[in-house]
Design a protein around this motif. Structure first.
Motif, PDB file in Angstrom:
ATOM      1  N   LEU A  48       0.821  -1.216   0.000  1.00 27.51           N
ATOM      2  CA  LEU A  48       0.000   0.000   0.000  1.00 27.51           C
ATOM      3  C   LEU A  48       0.856   1.266   0.000  1.00 27.51           C
ATOM      4  N   GLY A  49       2.087   1.160   0.525  1.00 27.11           N
ATOM      5  CA  GLY A  49       2.975   2.326   0.569  1.00 27.11           C
ATOM      6  C   GLY A  49       4.184   2.186  -0.329  1.00 27.11           C
ATOM      7  N   ALA A  50       4.147   1.219  -1.237  1.00 24.08           N
ATOM      8  CA  ALA A  50       5.295   0.975  -2.111  1.00 24.08           C
ATOM      9  C   ALA A  50       5.457   2.097  -3.140  1.00 24.08           C
ATOM     10  N   ASN A  51       6.653   2.178  -3.702  1.00 28.52           N
ATOM     11  CA  ASN A  51       6.890   3.146  -4.776  1.00 28.52           C
ATOM     12  C   ASN A  51       5.933   2.864  -5.934  1.00 28.52           C
ATOM     13  N   GLY A  52       5.189   3.868  -6.329  1.00 33.82           N
ATOM     14  CA  GLY A  52       4.242   3.712  -7.414  1.00 33.82           C
ATOM     15  C   GLY A  52       2.841   3.333  -6.985  1.00 33.82           C
ATOM     16  N   ALA A  53       2.645   3.067  -5.690  1.00 35.37           N
ATOM     17  CA  ALA A  53       1.294   2.769  -5.198  1.00 35.37           C
ATOM     18  C   ALA A  53       0.424   4.022  -5.302  1.00 35.37           C
ATOM     19  N   PRO A  54      -0.896   3.857  -5.426  1.00 32.36           N
ATOM     20  CA  PRO A  54      -1.774   5.020  -5.662  1.00 32.36           C
ATOM     21  C   PRO A  54      -1.666   6.117  -4.605  1.00 32.36           C
ATOM     22  N   HIS A  55      -1.496   5.744  -3.344  1.00 31.82           N
ATOM     23  CA  HIS A  55      -1.469   6.760  -2.284  1.00 31.82           C
ATOM     24  C   HIS A  55      -0.285   6.501  -1.351  1.00 31.82           C
ATOM     25  N   GLN A  56       0.864   6.337  -1.937  1.00 31.33           N
ATOM     26  CA  GLN A  56       2.083   5.961  -1.223  1.00 31.33           C
ATOM     27  C   GLN A  56       2.399   6.877  -0.046  1.00 31.33           C
ATOM     28  N   LEU A  57       2.395   8.181  -0.264  1.00 32.93           N
ATOM     29  CA  LEU A  57       2.849   9.109   0.773  1.00 32.93           C
ATOM     30  C   LEU A  57       1.920   9.127   1.975  1.00 32.93           C
ATOM     31  N   TRP A  58       0.624   9.214   1.734  1.00 29.62           N
ATOM     32  CA  TRP A  58      -0.264   9.320   2.901  1.00 29.62           C
ATOM     33  C   TRP A  58      -0.343   8.001   3.647  1.00 29.62           C
ATOM     34  N   VAL A  59      -0.246   6.885   2.948  1.00 28.72           N
ATOM     35  CA  VAL A  59      -0.260   5.595   3.639  1.00 28.72           C
ATOM     36  C   VAL A  59       0.938   5.491   4.582  1.00 28.72           C
ATOM     37  N   ASN A  60       2.110   5.921   4.111  1.00 28.96           N
ATOM     38  CA  ASN A  60       3.308   5.827   4.937  1.00 28.96           C
ATOM     39  C   ASN A  60       3.346   6.882   6.038  1.00 28.96           C
ATOM     40  N   TYR A  61       3.105   8.135   5.669  1.00 28.84           N
ATOM     41  CA  TYR A  61       3.340   9.235   6.609  1.00 28.84           C
ATOM     42  C   TYR A  61       2.130   9.554   7.485  1.00 28.84           C
ATOM     43  N   LEU A  62       0.944   9.179   7.042  1.00 36.02           N
ATOM     44  CA  LEU A  62      -0.239   9.375   7.876  1.00 36.02           C
ATOM     45  C   LEU A  62      -0.790   8.057   8.408  1.00 36.02           C
ATOM     46  N   GLY A  63      -0.228   6.954   7.954  1.00 38.16           N
ATOM     47  CA  GLY A  63      -0.717   5.644   8.369  1.00 38.16           C
ATOM     48  C   GLY A  63       0.297   4.834   9.138  1.00 38.16           C
ATOM     49  N   PHE A  64       1.298   4.292   8.426  1.00 42.78           N
ATOM     50  CA  PHE A  64       2.247   3.379   9.061  1.00 42.78           C
ATOM     51  C   PHE A  64       3.121   4.067  10.113  1.00 42.78           C
ATOM     52  N   ILE A  65       3.628   5.248   9.810  1.00 36.50           N
ATOM     53  CA  ILE A  65       4.524   5.917  10.770  1.00 36.50           C
ATOM     54  C   ILE A  65       3.788   6.321  12.048  1.00 36.50           C
ATOM     55  N   PRO A  66       2.601   6.955  11.980  1.00 37.76           N
ATOM     56  CA  PRO A  66       1.876   7.234  13.236  1.00 37.76           C
ATOM     57  C   PRO A  66       1.544   5.976  14.035  1.00 37.76           C
ATOM     58  N   THR A  67       1.315   4.852  13.357  1.00 39.77           N
ATOM     59  CA  THR A  67       1.073   3.588  14.061  1.00 39.77           C
ATOM     60  C   THR A  67       2.240   3.266  14.986  1.00 39.77           C
ATOM     61  N   GLU A  68       3.452   3.402  14.463  1.00 43.90           N
ATOM     62  CA  GLU A  68       4.645   3.077  15.262  1.00 43.90           C
ATOM     63  C   GLU A  68       4.945   4.153  16.302  1.00 43.90           C
TER      64      GLU A  68
END
Length: 220
Positions: A48-68
């Motif tokens: 979901l956050g891979a290079n080229g995924a439709p919403h890479q930045l928000w998945v990583n920076y608003l999703g996975f990183i806040p989780t951790e």
């Protein structure tokens, strides 16, 4: 304001792991819904956050990183309240080591959300540096997390009511390690296996927070 109750430090022990898990689940549900053809059963979460995924930045920076980040805040509370966790406490080395390893687990997953895998996160020839680093970070993150759970679970046997926490932690490590060793990208249920791994770890984190929140304050 009168009538509004504040959440105490010990209550955060219960709520932070739950919030972290729900944030992760929400990220997967929303991100998956916005990714055409995405399968929670057969695809890695990282896709979901891979290079080229439709919403890479928000998945990583608003999703996975806040989780951790939420998980790190939980570990801070564990450090404050776990018997033996304070610096100078006797027989507390295992507690501090376990918390530290879990902190490394969360930090490595944050790093893996910055250095993302290539599109679809599958092993390919000519993969980018970011892809290779992402796989390395993720692998060591799970190993650190499993080591942290095991060390902290064994240390918890000295706590009031810690026997159940120890047994559940050891069982969690065995189950997750078995899943990790069989996490083959060719498996049709690889996504479900990874989600089960995360859920088992979070179940133990939630149990850890609940047990600590119920313990009487101890002088060390």
């Amino acid at each position: 304001m009168a009538g509004i109750k504040t959440i105490t430090s010990r209550q955060w022990l219960r709520w932070l792991p739950v919030l972290s898990y729900l944030w992760l689940v929400g990220t997967l549900v929303v991100g998956g819904a916005m990714y055409p053809g995405y399968s929670h059963w057969g695809q890695y979460m990282s896709e979901l956050g891979a290079n080229g995924a439709p919403h890479q930045l928000w998945v990583n920076y608003l999703g996975f990183i806040p989780t951790e980040v939420l998980l790190l805040l939980f570990l801070q509370q564990v450090l404050l309240h776990a018997p033996g966790a304070q610096v100078g406490a006797q027989q507390g080395y295992g507690v501090r080591l376990g918390i530290g390893l879990l902190g490394i687990y969360a930090l490595l997953l944050i790093a893996a959300s910055i250095w993302t895998c290539d599109f679809e996160c599958r092993p390919v020839q000519g993969a980018s540096f970011s892809h290779g680093l992402h796989i390395t970070l993720g692998t060591f993150a799970y190993l650190a997390g499993l080591a942290g759970v095991l060390v902290l679970a064994l240390a918890s046997r000295r706590w009031p009511g810690g026997f159940m926490l120890m047994c559940s932690g050891v069982i969690t490590v065995i189950l997750v390690f078995g899943l990790l060793m069989n996490l083959n990208p060719q498996l049709p249920a690889v996504g479900a296996m990874q989600r089960l791994m995360e859920s088992l770890l979070y179940l133990w984190f939630i149990l850890l927070g609940y047990q600590l929140s119920r313990m009487p304050q101890r002088g060390l």
